[in-house]
Design a protein around this motif. Structure first.
Motif, mmCIF file in Angstrom:
data_model
loop_
_atom_site.group_PDB
_atom_site.id
_atom_site.type_symbol
_atom_site.label_atom_id
_atom_site.label_comp_id
_atom_site.label_asym_id
_atom_site.label_seq_id
_atom_site.Cartn_x
_atom_site.Cartn_y
_atom_site.Cartn_z
ATOM 1 N N TRP A 1 -6.069 5.189 12.115
ATOM 2 C CA TRP A 1 -6.567 4.290 11.066
ATOM 3 C C TRP A 1 -6.842 5.150 9.843
ATOM 4 O O TRP A 1 -7.974 5.419 9.476
ATOM 5 C CB TRP A 1 -7.863 3.646 11.543
ATOM 6 C CG TRP A 1 -7.997 2.213 11.173
ATOM 7 C CD1 TRP A 1 -7.409 1.561 10.128
ATOM 8 C CD2 TRP A 1 -8.792 1.232 11.858
ATOM 9 N NE1 TRP A 1 -7.778 0.248 10.123
ATOM 10 C CE2 TRP A 1 -8.623 0.020 11.175
ATOM 11 C CE3 TRP A 1 -9.621 1.288 12.968
ATOM 12 C CZ2 TRP A 1 -9.279 -1.155 11.573
ATOM 13 C CZ3 TRP A 1 -10.256 0.124 13.362
ATOM 14 C CH2 TRP A 1 -10.088 -1.080 12.669
ATOM 15 N N ASP A 2 -5.763 5.591 9.185
ATOM 16 C CA ASP A 2 -5.913 6.636 8.174
ATOM 17 C C ASP A 2 -5.429 6.225 6.787
ATOM 18 O O ASP A 2 -5.152 7.070 5.941
ATOM 19 C CB ASP A 2 -5.190 7.913 8.620
ATOM 20 C CG ASP A 2 -3.696 7.708 8.826
ATOM 21 O OD1 ASP A 2 -3.209 6.591 8.600
ATOM 22 O OD2 ASP A 2 -3.020 8.676 9.213
ATOM 23 N N GLY A 3 -5.333 4.910 6.549
ATOM 24 C CA GLY A 3 -4.996 4.439 5.212
ATOM 25 C C GLY A 3 -3.587 4.754 4.768
ATOM 26 O O GLY A 3 -3.334 4.861 3.566
ATOM 27 N N SER A 4 -2.646 4.870 5.715
ATOM 28 C CA SER A 4 -1.283 5.227 5.322
ATOM 29 C C SER A 4 -0.639 4.163 4.441
ATOM 30 O O SER A 4 0.321 4.449 3.734
ATOM 31 C CB SER A 4 -0.418 5.482 6.561
ATOM 32 O OG SER A 4 -0.354 4.347 7.393
ATOM 33 N N SER A 5 -1.156 2.918 4.473
ATOM 34 C CA SER A 5 -0.642 1.897 3.576
ATOM 35 C C SER A 5 -0.940 2.230 2.116
ATOM 36 O O SER A 5 -0.285 1.709 1.210
ATOM 37 C CB SER A 5 -1.233 0.534 3.918
ATOM 38 O OG SER A 5 -2.638 0.596 4.008
ATOM 39 N N ILE A 6 -1.905 3.103 1.864
ATOM 40 C CA ILE A 6 -2.184 3.608 0.522
ATOM 41 C C ILE A 6 -1.649 5.029 0.366
ATOM 42 O O ILE A 6 -0.920 5.342 -0.587
ATOM 43 C CB ILE A 6 -3.700 3.643 0.239
ATOM 44 C CG1 ILE A 6 -4.339 2.291 0.464
ATOM 45 C CG2 ILE A 6 -3.970 4.148 -1.186
ATOM 46 C CD1 ILE A 6 -5.857 2.337 0.457
ATOM 47 N N TYR A 7 -1.985 5.881 1.328
ATOM 48 C CA TYR A 7 -1.765 7.319 1.185
ATOM 49 C C TYR A 7 -0.424 7.797 1.727
ATOM 50 O O TYR A 7 -0.044 8.953 1.501
ATOM 51 C CB TYR A 7 -2.888 8.085 1.883
ATOM 52 C CG TYR A 7 -4.275 7.738 1.389
ATOM 53 C CD1 TYR A 7 -4.712 8.154 0.132
ATOM 54 C CD2 TYR A 7 -5.144 6.984 2.174
ATOM 55 C CE1 TYR A 7 -5.988 7.833 -0.325
ATOM 56 C CE2 TYR A 7 -6.416 6.656 1.732
ATOM 57 C CZ TYR A 7 -6.839 7.079 0.483
ATOM 58 O OH TYR A 7 -8.091 6.758 0.035
ATOM 59 N N GLY A 8 0.305 6.933 2.434
ATOM 60 C CA GLY A 8 1.562 7.362 3.019
ATOM 61 C C GLY A 8 1.353 8.195 4.269
ATOM 62 O O GLY A 8 0.219 8.419 4.717
ATOM 63 N N SER A 9 2.469 8.683 4.812
ATOM 64 C CA SER A 9 2.419 9.456 6.056
ATOM 65 C C SER A 9 3.108 10.808 5.914
ATOM 66 O O SER A 9 3.564 11.385 6.898
ATOM 67 C CB SER A 9 3.079 8.665 7.200
ATOM 68 O OG SER A 9 2.374 7.479 7.460
ATOM 69 N N SER A 10 3.156 11.323 4.686
ATOM 70 C CA SER A 10 3.773 12.632 4.465
ATOM 71 C C SER A 10 3.180 13.269 3.218
ATOM 72 O O SER A 10 2.619 12.580 2.348
ATOM 73 C CB SER A 10 5.292 12.507 4.302
ATOM 74 O OG SER A 10 5.615 11.910 3.066
ATOM 75 N N THR A 11 3.323 14.580 3.135
ATOM 76 C CA THR A 11 2.846 15.307 1.961
ATOM 77 C C THR A 11 3.566 14.833 0.707
ATOM 78 O O THR A 11 2.955 14.685 -0.361
ATOM 79 C CB THR A 11 3.057 16.815 2.159
ATOM 80 O OG1 THR A 11 2.366 17.234 3.335
ATOM 81 C CG2 THR A 11 2.547 17.602 0.963
ATOM 82 N N ASP A 12 4.867 14.579 0.807
ATOM 83 C CA ASP A 12 5.629 14.125 -0.356
ATOM 84 C C ASP A 12 5.122 12.788 -0.866
ATOM 85 O O ASP A 12 5.014 12.570 -2.083
ATOM 86 C CB ASP A 12 7.114 14.018 -0.006
ATOM 87 C CG ASP A 12 7.773 15.381 0.167
ATOM 88 O OD1 ASP A 12 7.192 16.386 -0.294
ATOM 89 O OD2 ASP A 12 8.859 15.433 0.774
#
Length: 607
Positions: free
Chosen positions: A212-223
């Protein structure tokens, strides 16, 4: 053999849990007084934790997703790709990891051949899903529908699919599908499996992180994170109208991604603003912090706040039975309650007394993942209305009317420029979503135009995906979740003989063939529930697990990791305060509204 959980496997717990299961089957947890029902739900969840967590990583794996190198900050911040949440098993829950299962692996084999197309998914869509009259869910508002898509986009994705060898769904004579044939891309095969010759059923991978890490905002990669960050004070790039600014690159345009619509963007924009507000708050308390430190701590705070909102506000609105409202709030605050926990903090290591946040991380003996069954029970497309009236947040004056098609894809991006965000939030907050029942699927999603111009029937696709991913059919699914199966079509529909007759006809009289989604939409629900009791079994197992397994929401949910200022922000805020911080003109509409996912007050004043 698949790994299963040894959780509470002693004699006393086993006897207690079996008694709870028997009472639940005979009486139903929802029919009991709240104290007894809560005790029963503990036993039900114990059974599910012990018997319905299956690790797919027992199957051989090759070419695993790359593992980033640990850094000095790994212990205290979330990585972009979800690695190192579990420090001893750094791949657990990372982007590209396998989906797990809530049913035995042998029961989760993908359907193929004639079985995959029986009955025809398009026939199921047309006869059992088609919305002829909008059936509203009157206890919640449309923001509840936008919220769950915002969450699902964070939790899981099977990827874009394989369009090179699509499924060809047969079209019955006279079917009005405008662009025959109906082709549905296959779910991409698990790239870590060389084949199925090892005797295990197919597995699939989650391209998102499972946390539950906010990937819908922050994405799932450094790029992806690099694109959205401003590089100043930890903040994200935000336009004057409060939306995330992306580079002038069509490949990064979110309106061209299938699934984008105005409602989803509203949630993303709101929590982008919230991230920047948290950055200001943290910088005021820690003026020497760098851009990187501010970004990472603000991300922790926003993710925890989103998890809190979902746990104690969204879910109690969607399943508003008095027992589940108490149980869900206890997941976060413990049975001692919010007021006590806010005043005195944790008084026990027990999640039951003091809540899951701050308790010990626990995977219950099975490596953490989200599951295929979890992904299916969250297919809640009926929540989406087809028609939207946009009105002024100031005086309820009519501004414009839209259909869902007007709000989807690039057209939806234009609406965000044409209409003030406060008016959109107000309009969604005062309108009802659809009920999650049969014959209430959005008509525009049965003929959904993707940004690339291709059409999709999402109702037929939902049915096909359930079978393709190996989620058992409805009655077998219930058996595997320790529930009694339906004994007849009339039993399934709660005595609705017209609907029972249609189901009987579509499924050729074979009750065992009823698809899980169809059965869940058809069954009678507990008081206050917007979705089925069958879906609830996966929910009470996996909703808690998202908190228990995530160290940033369990053992590392502390002022030391979040910072005292960040920890207090999570403690003191909820969805209403987020809305009012960024759109204070909404205050009159939220006055007296106990749950912001319930219908708001009209700005037109007393009738």
């Amino acid at each position: 053999m698949a790994r299963t959980s040894p959780y509470r496997s002693g004699l006393v717990w086993t006897v207690y849990d079996r008694i709870c299961e028997r009472i639940d089957r005979r009486v139903g947890w929802d029919k009991l007084p709240r104290p007894l029902a809560l005790l029963l739900l503990i036993g039900i969840r114990n059974n599910l934790r012990r018997e319905n967590l299956f690790d797919t990583n027992v199957a051989p794996a090759t070419n695993l997703p790359p593992l980033s190198e640990p850094s000095a900050q790994t212990r205290s911040q979330r990585t972009p790709d979800g690695t190192y949440n579990d420090l001893e098993t750094p791949r657990m829950g990372m982007a590209g990891a396998r989906f797990g299962r809530n049913v035995p692996l042998a029961a989760g084999a993908a359907e193929t051949g004639d079985r995959l197309m029986t009955p025809n998914p398009r026939v199921v869509s047309r006869r059992l899903m088609t919305r002829t009259t909008f059936q509203p869910a009157t206890t919640v508002n449309v923001l509840a529908a936008t919220w769950i898509q915002f969450m699902v986009k964070d939790w899981f994705s099977h990827g874009a699919g394989d369009a090179t060898r699509p499924f060809d769904v047969p079209l019955p004579d006279g079917d009005p599908w405008p662009t025959p044939p109906m082709l549905v891309p296959r779910t991409l095969a698990d790239p870590t499996r060389s084949g199925q010759e090892d005797g295990y059923p197919p597995t699939f991978t989650n391209i998102n992180t499972a946390w539950w890490d906010g990937s819908s905002i922050y994405g799932s990669s450094t790029d992806q994170q690099r694109v959205i960050r401003s590089g100043v004070d930890g903040k994200l790039n935000v336009s004057a109208d409060g939306m995330l600014i992306l580079p002038d690159d069509p490949s990064l345009n979110p309106t061209l991604v299938p699934g984008f619509w105005t409602g989803l963007a509203m949630m993303g924009g709101l929590f982008t603003l919230e991230h920047n507000a948290v950055c200001d708050h943290l910088k005021a308390a820690n003026p020497t912090w760098s851009d990187e430190e501010l970004f990472q701590r603000a991300r922790l705070v926003v993710c925890a706040l989103i998890a809190k909102i979902h746990t104690v506000e969204w879910t109690p609105a969607i399943i508003s039975h008095p027992t589940t409202v108490t149980a869900l709030r206890a997941n976060w605050f413990g049975l001692v309650g919010e007021r006590f926990t806010r005043t005195f903090g944790r008084i026990s290591g027990s999640e039951i007394l003091s809540g899951i946040p701050g308790s010990e991380t626990d995977h219950y003996g099975v490596p953490y993942s989200l599951t295929e069954e979890f992904s299916i029970v969250y297919r809640m497309h009926p929540l989406i209305p087809d028609d939207y009236a946009v009105r002024s947040a100031v005086d309820d004056a009519h501004i414009a009317d839209y259909t869902f098609r007007d709000l989807a894809g690039p057209a939806g991006g234009q609406v965000l420029q044409d209409v003030a965000m406060a008016d959109l939030l107000y309009s969604f907050g005062t309108a009802n979503p659809g009920a999650i029942v049969l014959n209430n699927f959005p008509r525009f999603l049965q003929e959904f135009e993707r940004p690339d111009g291709k059409l999709a029937d999402l109702a037929a696709t939902d049915i096909l995906r359930t079978r393709e991913l190996g989620v058992p059919r409805y009655n077998e699914f219930r058996r595997l979740l320790h529930l009694d199966p339906a004994t007849s079509f009339a039993d399934l529909t709660g005595g609705d003989h017209g609907l029972a007759a249609t189901l009987d006809d579509v499924y050729g009289g074979d009750l065992e063939a009823v698809d899980t989604i169809v059965g869940m939409f058809a069954e009678q629900r507990p008081t206050g529930f917007a979705f089925s009791d069958t879906a609830f079994r996966i929910f009470i197992l996996m909703a808690s697990r998202r908190l228990n397994s995530d160290r940033f929401l369990s053992s590392d949910f502390t002022p030391e990791v979040y910072s005292p200022a960040g920890f207090a922000w999570v403690r003191d805020n909820g969805f209403t305060s987020v809305l009012l911080r960024h759109y204070p003109q909404l205050r009159p509409c939220l006055h007296g509204v106990k749950n912001p996912f319930a219908p708001w007050v009209s700005s037109s004043g007393p009738a």
